[in-house]
Design an enzyme around this catalytic site. Sequence first.
Site, mmCIF file in Angstrom:
data_model
loop_
_atom_site.group_PDB
_atom_site.id
_atom_site.type_symbol
_atom_site.label_atom_id
_atom_site.label_comp_id
_atom_site.label_asym_id
_atom_site.label_seq_id
_atom_site.Cartn_x
_atom_site.Cartn_y
_atom_site.Cartn_z
ATOM 1 N N HIS A 1 7.262 64.544 25.221
ATOM 2 C CA HIS A 1 6.624 65.645 24.478
ATOM 3 C C HIS A 1 6.401 66.865 25.366
ATOM 4 O O HIS A 1 6.294 66.764 26.588
ATOM 5 C CB HIS A 1 5.336 65.190 23.778
ATOM 6 N N ASN B 1 6.696 60.346 26.667
ATOM 7 C CA ASN B 1 7.610 60.189 25.532
ATOM 8 C C ASN B 1 8.444 61.455 25.307
ATOM 9 O O ASN B 1 9.056 61.620 24.264
ATOM 10 C CB ASN B 1 6.823 59.823 24.264
ATOM 11 N N GLU C 1 5.037 66.158 19.617
ATOM 12 C CA GLU C 1 5.430 64.762 19.778
ATOM 13 C C GLU C 1 6.862 64.568 19.268
ATOM 14 O O GLU C 1 7.410 65.447 18.584
ATOM 15 C CB GLU C 1 4.462 63.880 18.971
ATOM 16 N N ASP D 1 -2.199 74.337 24.232
ATOM 17 C CA ASP D 1 -2.727 73.464 23.192
ATOM 18 C C ASP D 1 -4.219 73.220 23.368
ATOM 19 O O ASP D 1 -4.816 73.632 24.375
ATOM 20 C CB ASP D 1 -1.957 72.132 23.171
HETATM 21 C C1 GLP Z 1 -0.730 66.313 27.598
HETATM 22 C C2 GLP Z 1 -0.596 67.823 27.364
HETATM 23 C C3 GLP Z 1 0.719 68.343 27.824
HETATM 24 C C4 GLP Z 1 1.031 67.779 29.182
HETATM 25 C C5 GLP Z 1 1.246 66.302 29.078
HETATM 26 C C6 GLP Z 1 1.476 65.624 30.412
HETATM 27 O O1 GLP Z 1 -0.711 65.537 26.471
HETATM 28 N N1 GLP Z 1 -0.843 68.231 26.035
HETATM 29 O O2 GLP Z 1 0.718 69.751 27.828
HETATM 30 O O3 GLP Z 1 2.185 68.363 29.701
HETATM 31 O O4 GLP Z 1 0.191 65.666 28.401
HETATM 32 O O5 GLP Z 1 0.265 65.513 31.113
HETATM 33 P P1 GLP Z 1 0.163 65.094 32.618
HETATM 34 O O6 GLP Z 1 0.713 66.198 33.403
HETATM 35 O O7 GLP Z 1 -1.297 64.876 32.843
HETATM 36 O O8 GLP Z 1 0.935 63.838 32.754
#
Ligand code: GLP
Length: 256
Positions: A135, A133, A140, A64
């Site tokens: 995702h 959440n 989302e 992303d």
């Molecule tokens: C972000 C990214 C995801 C990631 C998630 C968790 O929003 N777009 O790809 O897996 O959040 O992030 P983190 O590993 O920093 O908690």
Amino acid sequence: MNLAICETQAAVGAAAAEIVLNLVRARPGAVLGVATGSSPQPVYSYLAEHHAAGFPDATCFALDEYVGLPSTHEQSYAHFVRRQIGRPLGFRPVNIHVPDGIAEDPEAACVAYEAQIEAAGGIDLQILGIGRNGHLAFNEPGSPFDSRTRVVPLTDDTRQANSRFFDDLSMVPEHAITQGLGTIMEARHLVLVVHGRNKSQALERALNGPLTQECPASILQIHPHVTVIADKAAAESLVRSHSALGSARDFTTAVT
Ligand code: GLP
């Protein structure tokens, strides 16, 4: 589904990295899907330390990108991928792909990104993190299970969680380009890395809750080849809920 519970965050990273190494040793030209965020960083650090040969023949695709951030912006995922993955792991720049967050025509950029993945032969191994959440990437709650790469609005919860990387919440973009859940499901092997107590409930819902678009990561339940690697804190709710491990007939549970 394989589930491994590790003592530490570093051990989670090492276990996931070993899976990547096995693949790349067998297939130097493998196509990797890479996630950003904190969760996969120990994976990339381990790979940088333990694979001096680098990944000159492999290709990587990011999940992303924020809409509106140029690739030179410190918090753009293009910047993250270059700094944490591309350079330290020795990917050739031409083999590093990130959705274009400042494309004049974002919809066309999404279609082009899907075409690039297809032209590369699809993703062999996709590293994933999970949001609080539930995702996956920026899919989302409510994202269709058959969704493709597209522009999406970010929820307040996600913007709040990601504001730790920005000066303040108002600087966090409101939209992103994300691979869809349908796109992610086409990767041949999904490797989810999770650590920290704040992900414990999301992980429990993803693995043991109902298969529902309200928890995008619950889609992992129906992928044929998934490996989940969690530290003890992230696995807390799974372990506490008796039915979790009790009903995990097809889980290989390794406590290391
Ligand atoms: C972000 C990214 C995801 C990631 C998630 C968790 O929003 N777009 O790809 O897996 O959040 O992030 P983190 O590993 O920093 O908690």
